[in-house]
Structure formats: C-alpha cells, structure tokens
Scaffold this motif. Structure first.
Motif, PDB file in Angstrom:
ATOM      1  N   GLY A 159       8.037 -32.984  25.813  1.00 49.50           N
ATOM      2  CA  GLY A 159       7.410 -31.650  25.237  1.00 49.50           C
ATOM      3  C   GLY A 159       5.845 -31.358  26.011  1.00 49.50           C
ATOM      4  N   ALA A 160       6.016 -30.043  26.275  1.00 46.51           N
ATOM      5  CA  ALA A 160       4.638 -29.602  27.110  1.00 46.51           C
ATOM      6  C   ALA A 160       3.488 -30.061  26.673  1.00 46.51           C
ATOM      7  CB  ALA A 160       4.911 -28.295  27.279  1.00 46.51           C
ATOM      8  N   GLY A 161       3.506 -30.205  25.317  1.00 47.55           N
ATOM      9  CA  GLY A 161       1.990 -30.561  24.453  1.00 47.55           C
ATOM     10  C   GLY A 161       2.069 -31.919  24.312  1.00 47.55           C
ATOM     11  N   GLY A 162       3.019 -32.685  24.522  1.00 47.77           N
ATOM     12  CA  GLY A 162       3.153 -34.204  24.600  1.00 47.77           C
ATOM     13  C   GLY A 162       4.517 -34.363  23.772  1.00 47.77           C
ATOM     14  N   PRO A 163       4.668 -35.674  23.517  1.00 49.58           N
ATOM     15  CA  PRO A 163       5.956 -36.005  22.687  1.00 49.58           C
ATOM     16  C   PRO A 163       6.016 -35.696  21.272  1.00 49.58           C
ATOM     17  CG  PRO A 163       4.881 -38.000  23.947  1.00 49.58           C
ATOM     18  CD  PRO A 163       3.956 -36.959  24.029  1.00 49.58           C
ATOM     19  N   THR A 164       6.944 -35.189  20.704  1.00 52.80           N
ATOM     20  CA  THR A 164       6.744 -34.556  19.217  1.00 52.80           C
ATOM     21  C   THR A 164       8.568 -35.008  18.571  1.00 52.80           C
ATOM     22  OG1 THR A 164       7.968 -32.339  19.950  1.00 52.80           O
ATOM     23  CG2 THR A 164       5.480 -32.712  19.673  1.00 52.80           C
ATOM     24  N   MET A 165       8.454 -35.161  17.212  1.00 53.07           N
ATOM     25  CA  MET A 165       9.629 -35.158  16.687  1.00 53.07           C
ATOM     26  C   MET A 165       9.772 -33.891  15.671  1.00 53.07           C
ATOM     27  SD  MET A 165      11.552 -38.094  14.429  1.00 53.07           S
ATOM     28  CE  MET A 165      13.056 -37.709  13.806  1.00 53.07           C
ATOM     29  N   SER A 166      10.830 -33.253  15.770  1.00 51.12           N
ATOM     30  CA  SER A 166      10.821 -31.975  15.113  1.00 51.12           C
ATOM     31  C   SER A 166      12.159 -32.203  13.961  1.00 51.12           C
ATOM     32  CB  SER A 166      11.279 -30.675  16.063  1.00 51.12           C
ATOM     33  OG  SER A 166      10.347 -30.432  17.210  1.00 51.12           O
ATOM     34  N   LEU A 167      12.008 -31.501  12.849  1.00 49.94           N
ATOM     35  CA  LEU A 167      13.056 -31.707  11.840  1.00 49.94           C
ATOM     36  C   LEU A 167      13.484 -30.266  11.516  1.00 49.94           C
ATOM     37  CD1 LEU A 167      14.821 -33.525   9.949  1.00 49.94           C
ATOM     38  CD2 LEU A 167      13.138 -33.247   8.255  1.00 49.94           C
ATOM     39  N   TYR A 168      14.689 -29.880  11.940  1.00 53.63           N
ATOM     40  CA  TYR A 168      15.285 -28.537  11.554  1.00 53.63           C
ATOM     41  C   TYR A 168      16.120 -28.784  10.299  1.00 53.63           C
ATOM     42  CZ  TYR A 168      13.769 -27.020  16.154  1.00 53.63           C
ATOM     43  OH  TYR A 168      12.995 -27.080  17.359  1.00 53.63           O
ATOM     44  N   SER A 169      15.946 -27.618   9.438  1.00 58.32           N
ATOM     45  CA  SER A 169      16.799 -27.939   8.167  1.00 58.32           C
ATOM     46  C   SER A 169      17.167 -26.573   7.653  1.00 58.32           C
ATOM     47  CB  SER A 169      16.096 -28.707   7.204  1.00 58.32           C
ATOM     48  OG  SER A 169      14.767 -28.030   6.966  1.00 58.32           O
ATOM     49  N   ASP A 170      17.858 -26.566   6.443  1.00 54.33           N
ATOM     50  CA  ASP A 170      18.356 -25.267   5.960  1.00 54.33           C
ATOM     51  C   ASP A 170      18.981 -24.431   6.930  1.00 54.33           C
ATOM     52  OD1 ASP A 170      18.685 -23.525   3.934  1.00 54.33           O
ATOM     53  OD2 ASP A 170      16.804 -22.801   3.793  1.00 54.33           O
ATOM     54  N   PRO A 171      20.279 -24.728   7.300  1.00 52.26           N
ATOM     55  CA  PRO A 171      21.111 -23.743   8.040  1.00 52.26           C
ATOM     56  C   PRO A 171      21.645 -22.698   7.567  1.00 52.26           C
ATOM     57  CG  PRO A 171      22.235 -25.663   7.658  1.00 52.26           C
ATOM     58  CD  PRO A 171      21.063 -25.967   7.180  1.00 52.26           C
ATOM     59  N   THR A 172      21.416 -21.444   8.056  1.00 53.12           N
ATOM     60  CA  THR A 172      21.921 -20.138   7.334  1.00 53.12           C
ATOM     61  C   THR A 172      22.210 -19.265   8.374  1.00 53.12           C
ATOM     62  OG1 THR A 172      20.339 -20.628   5.357  1.00 53.12           O
ATOM     63  CG2 THR A 172      21.206 -18.356   5.639  1.00 53.12           C
ATOM     64  N   SER A 173      23.406 -18.524   8.134  1.00 59.04           N
ATOM     65  CA  SER A 173      23.815 -17.693   9.295  1.00 59.04           C
ATOM     66  C   SER A 173      23.365 -17.903  10.791  1.00 59.04           C
ATOM     67  CB  SER A 173      23.145 -16.482   8.813  1.00 59.04           C
ATOM     68  OG  SER A 173      23.292 -15.811   7.476  1.00 59.04           O
ATOM     69  N   GLY A 174      23.777 -19.253  11.141  1.00 57.04           N
ATOM     70  CA  GLY A 174      23.752 -19.581  12.427  1.00 57.04           C
ATOM     71  C   GLY A 174      22.251 -20.153  13.100  1.00 57.04           C
ATOM     72  N   HIS A 175      21.528 -20.301  12.128  1.00 54.30           N
ATOM     73  CA  HIS A 175      20.029 -20.714  12.604  1.00 54.30           C
ATOM     74  C   HIS A 175      19.381 -21.576  11.290  1.00 54.30           C
ATOM     75  CE1 HIS A 175      18.385 -17.189  10.294  1.00 54.30           C
ATOM     76  NE2 HIS A 175      17.356 -17.780  10.273  1.00 54.30           N
ATOM     77  N   TYR A 176      18.618 -22.477  11.813  1.00 51.99           N
ATOM     78  CA  TYR A 176      17.691 -23.304  10.902  1.00 51.99           C
ATOM     79  C   TYR A 176      16.634 -22.288  10.339  1.00 51.99           C
ATOM     80  CZ  TYR A 176      20.549 -27.447  12.057  1.00 51.99           C
ATOM     81  OH  TYR A 176      21.369 -28.120  12.325  1.00 51.99           O
ATOM     82  N   ARG A 177      16.370 -22.511   9.062  1.00 52.66           N
ATOM     83  CA  ARG A 177      15.120 -21.611   8.439  1.00 52.66           C
ATOM     84  C   ARG A 177      14.070 -22.494   8.403  1.00 52.66           C
ATOM     85  NH1 ARG A 177      17.098 -18.917   2.899  1.00 52.66           N
ATOM     86  NH2 ARG A 177      15.150 -17.874   3.714  1.00 52.66           N
ATOM     87  N   HIS A 178      14.019 -23.564   8.494  1.00 49.45           N
ATOM     88  CA  HIS A 178      12.712 -24.401   8.316  1.00 49.45           C
ATOM     89  C   HIS A 178      12.772 -25.567   9.292  1.00 49.45           C
ATOM     90  CE1 HIS A 178       9.969 -27.138   5.921  1.00 49.45           C
ATOM     91  NE2 HIS A 178       9.387 -25.760   5.999  1.00 49.45           N
ATOM     92  N   LEU A 179      11.642 -25.705  10.061  1.00 50.05           N
ATOM     93  CA  LEU A 179      11.140 -26.631  10.891  1.00 50.05           C
ATOM     94  C   LEU A 179       9.805 -27.126  10.382  1.00 50.05           C
ATOM     95  CD1 LEU A 179      11.206 -27.797  13.734  1.00 50.05           C
ATOM     96  CD2 LEU A 179      10.010 -25.904  14.628  1.00 50.05           C
ATOM     97  N   VAL A 180       9.851 -28.611  10.532  1.00 46.71           N
ATOM     98  CA  VAL A 180       8.537 -29.271  10.490  1.00 46.71           C
ATOM     99  C   VAL A 180       8.625 -30.191  11.942  1.00 46.71           C
ATOM    100  CG1 VAL A 180       7.421 -31.378   9.458  1.00 46.71           C
ATOM    101  CG2 VAL A 180       8.904 -29.624   7.828  1.00 46.71           C
ATOM    102  N   GLN A 181       7.290 -30.014  12.461  1.00 48.39           N
ATOM    103  CA  GLN A 181       7.153 -30.814  13.934  1.00 48.39           C
ATOM    104  C   GLN A 181       5.846 -31.832  13.774  1.00 48.39           C
ATOM    105  OE1 GLN A 181       5.789 -28.721  17.624  1.00 48.39           O
ATOM    106  NE2 GLN A 181       8.067 -28.877  17.943  1.00 48.39           N
ATOM    107  N   VAL A 182       6.153 -32.866  13.999  1.00 49.17           N
ATOM    108  CA  VAL A 182       4.902 -33.704  14.264  1.00 49.17           C
ATOM    109  C   VAL A 182       4.872 -34.551  15.613  1.00 49.17           C
ATOM    110  CG1 VAL A 182       4.996 -34.277  11.791  1.00 49.17           C
ATOM    111  CG2 VAL A 182       6.197 -35.977  13.348  1.00 49.17           C
ATOM    112  N   PRO A 183       3.676 -35.040  16.233  1.00 50.02           N
ATOM    113  CA  PRO A 183       3.593 -35.713  17.173  1.00 50.02           C
ATOM    114  C   PRO A 183       3.793 -37.059  17.074  1.00 50.02           C
ATOM    115  CG  PRO A 183       1.221 -35.392  16.442  1.00 50.02           C
ATOM    116  CD  PRO A 183       2.012 -34.595  15.486  1.00 50.02           C
ATOM    117  N   PHE A 184       4.263 -37.825  18.106  1.00 52.09           N
ATOM    118  CA  PHE A 184       4.578 -39.170  17.996  1.00 52.09           C
ATOM    119  C   PHE A 184       3.372 -39.985  17.355  1.00 52.09           C
ATOM    120  CE2 PHE A 184       8.190 -40.124  21.095  1.00 52.09           C
ATOM    121  CZ  PHE A 184       9.069 -39.218  20.810  1.00 52.09           C
ATOM    122  N   GLY A 185       3.605 -40.772  16.480  1.00 50.19           N
ATOM    123  CA  GLY A 185       2.633 -41.559  15.857  1.00 50.19           C
ATOM    124  C   GLY A 185       2.299 -41.117  14.449  1.00 50.19           C
TER     125      GLY A 185
END
Length: 203
Positions: A159-185
C-alpha cells in the motif's frame, strides 16, 4: 491508526482472450484444460486467462501465517484451503484465492469437476503481489462482492501508505458495504460466524 467506514465501492502472464463473447462454461473448459507449469497458478479474470508464477518467499510467509491464524481458531468442520479453485459468477471468472474458508459439507465431490462456487465459502482472502496489486484491490474485490462472498480480507503488503490489512464485509448489490482497515501490527475483528481477532503482528 484504524480506519472504519462504509465502502462503496503478481506478476502475471496474460494469455490471448478467449472467444467472444465468452461464456462461463467455455472459459471453464479452457481453464480446466490448461497445461500449467508446476507451481504456477492459472485464473480466469475478466474474460482472459492469467497465469501467475510461484509467489515469492515473503508472500508465502504471510500466507503461512494467515493460514496458521485461521487453523488456530476455526472449528474442525470448516476446511481451510490455499489452492482451491472458485467460480465467481455472475462475473465470468475462476480464481484461486490465497485462502478460502468453507464448511466441509459444502465442498463438492471430485465427481463434480467444476470449481467451488465462491458464495459457498465463508471467507476468501487475497495477498497483494508487487507486480499487480490492483487485481486484488479492485478486480477481485468487485468479483467477490458480486458473488456475495461474506468476507474478503485483503492483505496489502504494498500500500502507498504502508502495509495494511482490509476486511470487506456485507456484500450487497455487487459491492461491500463495510470496510475496516488497519496497518500491519494491529488486530482486526472478524464478525460471526468467526468471532475472533486476527492479529497482523507477524505479517
């Protein structure tokens, strides 16, 4: 820093596009009959066949750590695969996610040669590669959402801002409605039916 908000939204060898207009059946037949070198991965992504060489050692270490975290916390009646082929209808494509969690009783028998329908899984995870991170960030994100895969963890090592982990959830109508993103660590909470914290310290 933790970001949580609503979400709207490898070095590959690309084979020539399959006949036009392609069908999922036709693409699957081409994909299934490919003579893939040992260790390589073949996927059908947006009407083209993509062959990816074996990942690097750092990628494999992250995949190993991710696998170990799930093995520790998921029940025995769920399977954890790193080499399962999945279909992502309604988009025409067949992926091999870096990690797939699926109830054992949903895994097709060998008599059914087709890939596992992605929607039968509980989670499909990908780890970005340096050569082509956008496939995991955009193309596969849209495809998994369209296939209604409940959870899509994306381990983005580049990632441009450093390594991250993202969790996408709640798929609806072809896209995920919720995202949580944290940096490694930092840790990230997986919702039910998982209900445990995924520690990214060793990524």
């Amino acid at each position: 820093m933790r970001h949580e908000y609503d979400a709207a939204g490898e070095r590959a060898v690309h084979a020539a596009p399959v006949g036009s207009p392609p069908t999922s059946t036709g693409l699957f037949e081409v994909w299934r009959e490919l003579d893939v070198p040992e260790g390589w991965c073949a996927e059908s992504i947006e009407e083209r066949i993509v062959m990816t060489p074996p990942p690097g050692h750092e990628h494999n270490l992250v995949a190993d750590q991710l696998h170990r975290l799930f093995v520790r916390d998921v029940p025995d009646h769920w399977a954890i695969f790193q080499t399962a082929g999945v279909s992502v209808a309604p988009r025409v494509g067949f992926f091999v996610p870096d990690l797939l969690v699926i109830p054992r009783d949903r895994v097709p028998s060998d008599a059914d040669a087709a890939p596992v329908p992605a929607a039968l899984g509980l989670l499909a995870a990908e780890i970005t590669s340096l050569g082509d991170p956008e496939t995991d960030r955009t193309t596969k994100l849209r495809a998994y959402a369209g296939a209604e895969v409940p959870l899509y963890p994306l381990v983005d090592r580049h990632g441009a801002g450093g390594p991250t982990m993202s969790l996408y959830s709640d798929p609806t109508s072809g896209h995920y409605r919720h995202l949580v993103q944290v940096p490694f660590g930092d840790g990230i909470e997986l919702p039910e039916p998982f209900g445990f914290r995924l520690d990214t310290t060793r990524f």
